[in-house]
Design a protein around this motif. Structure first.
Motif, PDB file in Angstrom:
ATOM      1  N   LEU A  76      63.248  50.840  35.445  1.00 10.14           N
ATOM      2  CA  LEU A  76      63.264  50.235  34.111  1.00 10.14           C
ATOM      3  C   LEU A  76      64.411  49.236  33.953  1.00 10.14           C
ATOM      4  O   LEU A  76      64.418  48.452  33.002  1.00 10.14           O
ATOM      5  N   GLY A  77      65.398  49.296  34.889  1.00 11.37           N
ATOM      6  CA  GLY A  77      66.451  48.284  34.854  1.00 11.37           C
ATOM      7  C   GLY A  77      67.862  48.792  34.684  1.00 11.37           C
ATOM      8  O   GLY A  77      68.754  48.028  34.308  1.00 11.37           O
ATOM      9  N   ILE A  78      68.109  50.078  34.977  1.00  7.64           N
ATOM     10  CA  ILE A  78      69.471  50.618  34.910  1.00  7.64           C
ATOM     11  C   ILE A  78      69.902  51.028  36.315  1.00  7.64           C
ATOM     12  O   ILE A  78      69.250  51.846  36.961  1.00  7.64           O
ATOM     13  N   SER A  79      70.994  50.459  36.795  1.00  6.18           N
ATOM     14  CA  SER A  79      71.565  50.875  38.079  1.00  6.18           C
ATOM     15  C   SER A  79      73.019  51.268  37.860  1.00  6.18           C
ATOM     16  O   SER A  79      73.570  51.062  36.783  1.00  6.18           O
ATOM     17  N   ARG A  80      73.638  51.823  38.899  1.00  6.88           N
ATOM     18  CA  ARG A  80      75.016  52.292  38.715  1.00  6.88           C
ATOM     19  C   ARG A  80      75.782  52.310  40.022  1.00  6.88           C
ATOM     20  O   ARG A  80      75.199  52.302  41.112  1.00  6.88           O
ATOM     21  N   THR A  81      77.104  52.325  39.892  1.00  4.11           N
ATOM     22  CA  THR A  81      77.989  52.629  41.009  1.00  4.11           C
ATOM     23  C   THR A  81      78.563  54.020  40.756  1.00  4.11           C
ATOM     24  O   THR A  81      78.448  54.559  39.656  1.00  4.11           O
ATOM     25  N   PHE A  82      79.204  54.580  41.783  1.00  2.39           N
ATOM     26  CA  PHE A  82      79.747  55.927  41.665  1.00  2.39           C
ATOM     27  C   PHE A  82      81.244  55.922  41.930  1.00  2.39           C
ATOM     28  O   PHE A  82      81.750  55.141  42.738  1.00  2.39           O
ATOM     29  N   GLN A  83      81.935  56.814  41.246  1.00  4.23           N
ATOM     30  CA  GLN A  83      83.378  56.951  41.430  1.00  4.23           C
ATOM     31  C   GLN A  83      83.695  57.322  42.874  1.00  4.23           C
ATOM     32  O   GLN A  83      84.624  56.786  43.479  1.00  4.23           O
ATOM     33  N   GLU A  84      82.913  58.237  43.434  1.00  6.79           N
ATOM     34  CA  GLU A  84      83.039  58.591  44.843  1.00  6.79           C
ATOM     35  C   GLU A  84      82.023  57.766  45.623  1.00  6.79           C
ATOM     36  O   GLU A  84      80.822  57.855  45.378  1.00  6.79           O
ATOM     37  N   ILE A  85      82.513  56.962  46.544  1.00  5.38           N
ATOM     38  CA  ILE A  85      81.654  56.026  47.270  1.00  5.38           C
ATOM     39  C   ILE A  85      80.572  56.778  48.035  1.00  5.38           C
ATOM     40  O   ILE A  85      80.849  57.735  48.758  1.00  5.38           O
ATOM     41  N   ARG A  86      79.324  56.333  47.863  1.00  9.14           N
ATOM     42  CA  ARG A  86      78.180  57.002  48.484  1.00  9.14           C
ATOM     43  C   ARG A  86      77.491  56.055  49.457  1.00  9.14           C
ATOM     44  O   ARG A  86      76.403  55.546  49.193  1.00  9.14           O
ATOM     45  N   ILE A 162      85.567  51.439  39.299  1.00  6.74           N
ATOM     46  CA  ILE A 162      85.542  50.624  40.513  1.00  6.74           C
ATOM     47  C   ILE A 162      86.920  50.103  40.902  1.00  6.74           C
ATOM     48  O   ILE A 162      87.172  49.767  42.056  1.00  6.74           O
ATOM     49  N   MET A 163      87.862  50.042  39.967  1.00  4.32           N
ATOM     50  CA  MET A 163      89.179  49.461  40.251  1.00  4.32           C
ATOM     51  C   MET A 163      90.154  50.433  40.916  1.00  4.32           C
ATOM     52  O   MET A 163      91.178  50.009  41.455  1.00  4.32           O
ATOM     53  N   ALA A 164      89.859  51.722  40.883  1.00  7.65           N
ATOM     54  CA  ALA A 164      90.798  52.726  41.391  1.00  7.65           C
ATOM     55  C   ALA A 164      91.106  52.502  42.870  1.00  7.65           C
ATOM     56  O   ALA A 164      90.204  52.327  43.692  1.00  7.65           O
ATOM     57  N   GLY A 165      92.399  52.486  43.211  1.00  5.41           N
ATOM     58  CA  GLY A 165      92.823  52.352  44.599  1.00  5.41           C
ATOM     59  C   GLY A 165      92.898  50.931  45.116  1.00  5.41           C
ATOM     60  O   GLY A 165      93.259  50.714  46.280  1.00  5.41           O
ATOM     61  N   LEU A 166      92.580  49.945  44.283  1.00  8.10           N
ATOM     62  CA  LEU A 166      92.597  48.547  44.715  1.00  8.10           C
ATOM     63  C   LEU A 166      93.929  47.884  44.366  1.00  8.10           C
ATOM     64  O   LEU A 166      94.611  48.275  43.422  1.00  8.10           O
ATOM     65  N   THR A 167      94.287  46.859  45.126  1.00  5.61           N
ATOM     66  CA  THR A 167      95.466  46.066  44.798  1.00  5.61           C
ATOM     67  C   THR A 167      95.163  45.201  43.577  1.00  5.61           C
ATOM     68  O   THR A 167      94.000  45.036  43.181  1.00  5.61           O
ATOM     69  N   GLU A 168      96.202  44.623  42.991  1.00 13.25           N
ATOM     70  CA  GLU A 168      95.992  43.773  41.819  1.00 13.25           C
ATOM     71  C   GLU A 168      95.116  42.571  42.157  1.00 13.25           C
ATOM     72  O   GLU A 168      94.278  42.160  41.349  1.00 13.25           O
ATOM     73  N   GLU A 169      95.292  41.991  43.342  1.00 12.29           N
ATOM     74  CA  GLU A 169      94.467  40.854  43.744  1.00 12.29           C
ATOM     75  C   GLU A 169      93.010  41.277  43.907  1.00 12.29           C
ATOM     76  O   GLU A 169      92.087  40.566  43.481  1.00 12.29           O
ATOM     77  N   GLU A 170      92.777  42.436  44.508  1.00 17.09           N
ATOM     78  CA  GLU A 170      91.410  42.936  44.669  1.00 17.09           C
ATOM     79  C   GLU A 170      90.781  43.236  43.313  1.00 17.09           C
ATOM     80  O   GLU A 170      89.603  42.949  43.086  1.00 17.09           O
ATOM     81  N   GLN A 171      91.566  43.807  42.408  1.00 10.17           N
ATOM     82  CA  GLN A 171      91.065  44.063  41.054  1.00 10.17           C
ATOM     83  C   GLN A 171      90.649  42.762  40.373  1.00 10.17           C
ATOM     84  O   GLN A 171      89.611  42.702  39.699  1.00 10.17           O
ATOM     85  N   SER A 172      91.436  41.718  40.556  1.00 15.04           N
ATOM     86  CA  SER A 172      91.111  40.424  39.946  1.00 15.04           C
ATOM     87  C   SER A 172      89.810  39.860  40.505  1.00 15.04           C
ATOM     88  O   SER A 172      88.999  39.289  39.770  1.00 15.04           O
ATOM     89  N   ARG A 173      89.591  40.041  41.806  1.00 10.54           N
ATOM     90  CA  ARG A 173      88.341  39.559  42.419  1.00 10.54           C
ATOM     91  C   ARG A 173      87.138  40.318  41.877  1.00 10.54           C
ATOM     92  O   ARG A 173      86.097  39.726  41.569  1.00 10.54           O
ATOM     93  N   VAL A 174      87.271  41.639  41.753  1.00 10.40           N
ATOM     94  CA  VAL A 174      86.176  42.444  41.208  1.00 10.40           C
ATOM     95  C   VAL A 174      85.900  42.042  39.762  1.00 10.40           C
ATOM     96  O   VAL A 174      84.742  41.941  39.340  1.00 10.40           O
ATOM     97  N   ALA A 175      86.957  41.785  39.006  1.00  8.96           N
ATOM     98  CA  ALA A 175      86.793  41.370  37.612  1.00  8.96           C
ATOM     99  C   ALA A 175      86.014  40.062  37.522  1.00  8.96           C
ATOM    100  O   ALA A 175      85.153  39.904  36.643  1.00  8.96           O
ATOM    101  N   ARG A 176      86.296  39.128  38.423  1.00  9.14           N
ATOM    102  CA  ARG A 176      85.565  37.852  38.413  1.00  9.14           C
ATOM    103  C   ARG A 176      84.079  38.082  38.674  1.00  9.14           C
ATOM    104  O   ARG A 176      83.219  37.452  38.040  1.00  9.14           O
TER     105      ARG A 176
END
Length: 243
Positions: A76-86, A162-176
């Motif tokens: 129907l159009g809902i997907s997700r990511t998980f806190q623990e990588i699967r 999704i941001m947990a454990g990432l560097t500030e630069e990596e967080q900025s890339r994910v945010a973009r």
């Protein structure tokens, strides 16, 4: 687009969610915050069909989805990511991403590969599509989680820390990437504990705060940042008194 109305969920004697109501509009980014154990992931699990609510209803694009199987909700159009990588370490980046397209849309292999490669391009991992997942770092694995969610062709993505454990630069890339997804017409409902990301990196339309299974507050980032009840939930009364 999404309306959660009066949802409650118990696990034995613990009330994980207590009469929670949430509404998301199309083409928005909505943050979901709260201390550990406040019910955030339980809410995501109910929306995505992993759990069934004890009470309440969930409507997505005029379709009642509470109680539906996860694969039906995904179509129907809902997907997700998980806190623990699967992810499957012994498969390639592309093969892991293809799982979503093959599961939900029954594409043939070549079409699923083409579709999934486009998702990897969106997150900037197309050049590592033939790498094995076991050879990637945490940041790259989180990008695969995002690519897999995108490959399901969603209207709404539930993004879990999704941001947990990432560097500030990596967080900025994910945010973009997340800001771009909104521009593409994908709505994002996002659990996050990294305060910098929630308040500075993304163009968040509103934030919902849960505490002890109840909705504590809802408002713009500025309103939430100065909400005394939210500050108390995170820091405690003694911190607010300065001692």
């Amino acid at each position: 687009m999404l309306k959660v109305d009066g949802v409650s969920k118990r696990f034995g004697g613990i009330k994980a969610l207590d009469n929670v109501s949430v509404e998301l509009e199309k083409d928005t980014i909505v943050g979901l915050m709260g201390p550990n154990g406040s019910g955030k992931t339980t809410l995501f699990n109910i929306i995505s069909g992993i759990l069934k609510p004890d009470k309440g209803t969930i409507v997505f694009n005029n379709t009642k989805i509470d109680g539906l199987a996860p694969n039906k909700i995904a179509t129907l159009g809902i997907s997700r990511t998980f806190q623990e990588i699967r992810l499957i370490n012994d498969l390639t980046v592309l093969e892991n991403t293809m799982i979503s397209a093959l599961q939900h849309f029954k594409m043939d292999y070549n079409k699923a590969a083409e579709h999934s490669l486009k998702a990897l391009e969106t997150v900037g991992l197309e050049k590592k599509s033939e790498w094995f997942v076991r050879d990637l770092n945490l940041y790259e694995k989180k990008l695969i989680e995002m690519a897999r969610a995108i490959a399901a062709m969603p209207k709404l993505i539930l993004v879990d820390e999704i941001m947990a454990g990432l560097t500030e630069e990596e967080q900025s890339r994910v945010a973009r990437i997340m800001n771009e997804l909104r521009e593409y017409g994908i709505t994002i409902f996002w659990i996050e504990h990294v305060i910098r990301a929630m308040f500075k990196l993304l163009k968040v339309d509103k934030i919902i705060v849960l505490n002890w299974g109840k909705k504590l507050a809802e408002g713009s980032p500025e309103e939430i940042l100065h909400n005394k009840e939210v500050i108390e939930a995170y820091l405690g009364k003694s911190s607010m008194r300065g001692g």
